[in-house]
Scaffold this active site. Structure first.
Site, PDB file in Angstrom:
ATOM      1  N   GLU A 102      -0.704   4.626  -8.073  1.00 17.97           N
ATOM      2  CA  GLU A 102       0.384   5.096  -7.213  1.00 17.97           C
ATOM      3  C   GLU A 102       1.046   3.970  -6.431  1.00 17.97           C
ATOM      4  O   GLU A 102       2.271   3.943  -6.271  1.00 17.97           O
ATOM      5  CB  GLU A 102      -0.183   6.139  -6.240  1.00 17.97           C
ATOM      6  CG  GLU A 102       0.845   6.785  -5.337  1.00 17.97           C
ATOM      7  CD  GLU A 102       0.185   7.786  -4.396  1.00 17.97           C
ATOM      8  OE1 GLU A 102       0.687   7.931  -3.278  1.00 17.97           O
ATOM      9  OE2 GLU A 102      -0.824   8.391  -4.786  1.00 17.97           O
ATOM     10  N   ASP A 103       0.237   3.011  -5.933  1.00 24.16           N
ATOM     11  CA  ASP A 103       0.756   2.011  -4.993  1.00 24.16           C
ATOM     12  C   ASP A 103       0.889   0.597  -5.555  1.00 24.16           C
ATOM     13  O   ASP A 103       1.350  -0.298  -4.848  1.00 24.16           O
ATOM     14  CB  ASP A 103      -0.143   1.953  -3.748  1.00 24.16           C
ATOM     15  CG  ASP A 103      -0.123   3.254  -2.962  1.00 24.16           C
ATOM     16  OD1 ASP A 103       0.854   4.009  -3.122  1.00 24.16           O
ATOM     17  OD2 ASP A 103      -1.074   3.511  -2.203  1.00 24.16           O
TER      18      ASP A 103
END
Length: 750
Positions: A102-103
């Site tokens: 996600e990051d």
């Protein structure tokens, strides 16, 4: 909120609740993590944890938490929580990697190649969806994705709960508004899910931390009151513990007796929801007794009841009939020394482990038995509610309705009833025989015609109680189906969705036939070549133009009155005329249609004496065909058309030379703006029910405003576009039939 106010609120919260401002403890390092996993899984695959840590540290390099710490402290803390719960190496590795996809630039395909499908599936299950792509529904769709993943492997939810718990511990470093929003979501979704899984340690901490953020002053006050009364309470607790220890000694039973800690959020709930005074709640002493066997549990219960008088109706045997989350214990309330009420829980050490760690303890046991491997394809019967949630989420398309249903489903108290063969069925509190029938099987629910509870015939809307034996009678008629009235009393989301689905399908089939027949009848009446128009792909193209999925959806829309028959015929003939059949020649459109198209603008308004002039419908009064209208010549924006009774028209009365005569001349392309107000008693799911009905009638909602008064009345105003104002009454009637709606009407002025 000004910066100084935010800072003031933050410093006040820091003083009141120091633990939500804690940074990640330094003990949560890799060595400690591996030691914890090794203690629970001596034969586990520990190198996968070290590899996951190296990847996570590398990918999060240069990223920092809002507390100022390196980002890697967060996945380490989440992994440590899971290790403390007893989960195995692969779940811990997934926890270390849970934010990388996600990051960071670490793709899920890369993760799969390095760690395999199992770890990748766990990571993907907790990865948020893209807010840019999903917009406002991103949160609901992310939760839906997690529900689907956790129905396949419960460890997805355990990772998410651990992630939320560590974030909650550091909410003091995020802006107060964001912390409050996250705390509200935690109380509504994640704490109830932890309760469903029986993980009381996480559930209790999530509730207390959320309570501290949402109501810091009340939290501090209750904490202070508890601290003031602790010495007296401890003295009384010791007196009760000594008496029970004496009973254990006389019975020759080895056991452990201790006081039950008070949860601050639980005290607050009893004060607010049940209206109890603090002294009444706090005087309720809680004792827990741990012994070695089930036989000892019942022996201790007998001794306690012999010593003190039990309160009638307060004895619960969760050993013989465990709760939905595998919880087992004996509960009793007695009149203890000095006439004070004492709550006592009696359980074995294994039951206590299950009560504290729930499904996590269950999962750890399975991993140990299988040498660190778990067959994720097999779903535990104990977790059948996960399958139910997964089923109805697939049947609930609207994101806001899905979230409302999820909050109800996971937060509702349950009753446990029995089939005639002794099978236990869990249902929401207030459930009826119809809910029971749908819980057994969808077809049984559809065909239900009567019910017996404990051998007696009862009405289908009767409320079931725990312990009831329920038997339903079904119709043998192949055309049998549910009643629309059932929607007014069923409690379970599953039953409600199945009943709605049945009526939607039935109505759709009838509407398709009506739409087909209506178009065919109109074509014959106008002497149009029915076979030629309908045999080519023109109808499918018209369906696409009007944004319907297929031809059947277009026919259904015509049958339900959402689209006029004439507009479909005009569009079909226009398409066929544009591509003439060389063997038969082109079709000529009806003369009145082409003439009208030439005279009228797309706004559906004809201005007398001016054929090509810009016309727009006023937004202040939103006129629609059938209303008395007037035109007003604006400066640089053509003619603005108002209702004759519009307040703005009256204000412009002095400018009479700028008024022009206008009349309605709607075309198939005309779209009208309508504003309605819905007045209802406030309830959960109301907004999603109203928007669902509007979307079912194929209107394009432009804006919505919702307010709730102090008297719990919900006032909702919707602005939407529709092509045919004739169907407005149909829409208003449909909204009026929604449960709790007591009035709905068109608004004709701002």
């Amino acid at each position: 909120m000004a910066d100084s106010q935010v800072a003031s609120q933050g410093s006040s919260l820091r003083r009141l609740v120091p633990r939500i401002f804690s940074r990640a403890p330094r003990v949560n390092d890799l060595d400690n993590l591996i030691r914890t996993v090794r203690a629970n899984h001596p034969r586990g695959d520990l190198p996968v944890i070290e590899h996951a840590y190296r990847i996570a540290r590398e990918k999060h390099e240069g990223q920092f938490r809002q507390s100022g710490e390196p980002y890697i402290t967060h996945p380490l803390a989440v992994a440590q929580i899971l290790a403390d719960l007893g989960l195995g190496p692969r779940a811990v590795a997934a926890a270390l990697l849970h934010d990388t996809v996600e990051d960071t630039g670490y793709a899920l395909t890369e993760l799969t190649e390095e760690f395999g499908d199992e770890v990748a599936m766990l990571v993907d299950g907790v990865t948020k969806l893209d807010k840019v792509k999903y917009g406002e529904s991103a949160q609901a769709e992310t939760v839906r994705k997690m529900i689907v993943a956790m129905s396949k492997d419960i460890r997805v939810l355990l990772i998410k709960l651990a992630d939320r718990l560590h974030n909650a511990r550091t909410w003091g470093f995020v802006p107060p508004e964001k912390a409050a929003r996250k705390a509200k979501e935690t109380l509504e979704i994640y704490a109830p899910l932890a309760n469903r899984l029986g993980i009381q340690t996480i559930k209790s901490e999530l509730e207390d931390l959320s309570f501290a953020v949402l109501h810091p002053k009340i939290y501090a006050e209750i904490s202070s009151l508890i601290a003031q009364r602790t010495p007296q309470r401890e003295k009384y607790l010791q007196q009760v513990i000594e008496a029970i220890d004496l009973d254990l000694h006389e019975l020759r039973i080895r056991g452990k007796v201790f006081g039950r800690p008070k949860q601050l959020y639980s005290v607050y709930q009893k004060m607010v929801v049940r209206g109890r005074e603090f002294d009444d709640i706090y005087d309720l002493i809680g004792i827990r007794v741990l012994v070695n066997s089930v036989r000892d549990c019942y022996a201790v219960l007998g001794a306690i009841h012999a010593r003190w008088t039990p309160l009638p109706g307060r004895f619960k045997d969760y050993i013989a009939t465990p709760k939905f989350n595998l919880y087992q214990s004996l509960h009793t309330t007695v009149i203890g020394p000095s006439g004070r009420t004492v709550e006592i829980q009696i359980r074995t050490h294994e039951m206590h482990q299950q009560a504290e760690f729930g499904v996590a303890a269950h999962w750890m046991y399975k991993e140990r038995m299988n040498g660190g491997k778990v067959d994720t394809r097999k779903t535990d019967a104990d977790m059948a509610w996960l399958a139910h949630i997964s089923d109805w989420q697939a049947e609930t398309a609207d994101p806001s309705e899905f979230l409302d249903s999820l909050r109800f489903e996971i937060g509702a108290k349950e009753v446990y009833v029995f089939t005639p063969k002794g099978r236990v069925i869990g249902l929401p509190s207030g459930a009826t025989p119809v809910d029971f029938a749908y819980a057994v099987h969808t077809e049984i629910g559809h065909r239900t015609m009567g019910a017996k509870v404990n051998g007696r015939l009862v009405p289908l809307e009767s409320e079931l109680r725990s312990g009831d034996v329920v038997e339903v009678f079904t119709s043998k008629n192949p055309d049998a189906g549910p009643s629309q009235d059932w929607l007014s009393f069923v409690k379970s989301t599953r039953a409600r969705n199945k009943i709605r689905g049945w009526f939607t399908k039935e109505r759709r089939e009838e509407a398709i036939e009506q739409g087909k027949e209506s178009i065919a009848r109109a074509m014959r009446k106008q002497n149009l070549p029915l076979q030629r128009l309908m045999s080519q792909g023109s109808v499918a193209e018209v369906a696409r133009q009007l944004r319907y999925e297929d031809v059947s959806a277009l026919y259904a829309a015509v049958g339900e009155g959402h689209v006029s028959t004439q507009s479909v015929i005009e569009k079909v003939t226009a398409l066929v005329a544009a591509e003439p059949d060389t063997s038969t020649g082109a079709i000529r459109l009806p003369a009145h249609a082409s003439t009208r198209e030439a005279r009228a603008s797309d706004s559906g308004i004809l201005v007398r004496g001016a054929a090509d002039i810009l016309v727009k419908l006023a937004r202040c009064c939103t006129p629609v065909p059938g209303d008395d209208i007037v035109g007003f010549v604006t400066r640089g924006s053509g003619v603005s058309v108002h209702r004759a009774d519009c307040v703005n028209v009256k204000a412009l009365g002095g400018d009479s030379e700028r008024f022009v005569e206008v009349e309605w001349a709607p075309t198939t392309k005309s779209v009208f703006r309508v504003q309605i107000q819905v007045e209802a008693l406030d309830r959960s799911g109301l907004l999603s029910d109203v928007t669902r009905v509007l979307s079912e009638h194929h209107v394009n909602i432009l804006s919505a405003t919702v307010t709730t008064t102090d008297e719990r009345l919900a006032l909702s105003r919707f602005v939407f576009e529709m092509g045919d104002s004739v169907h407005l009454d149909r829409i208003l009637n449909a909204v009026r039939r929604i449960d709790a709606v007591y009035d709905v009407y068109r608004v004709t002025s701002s």
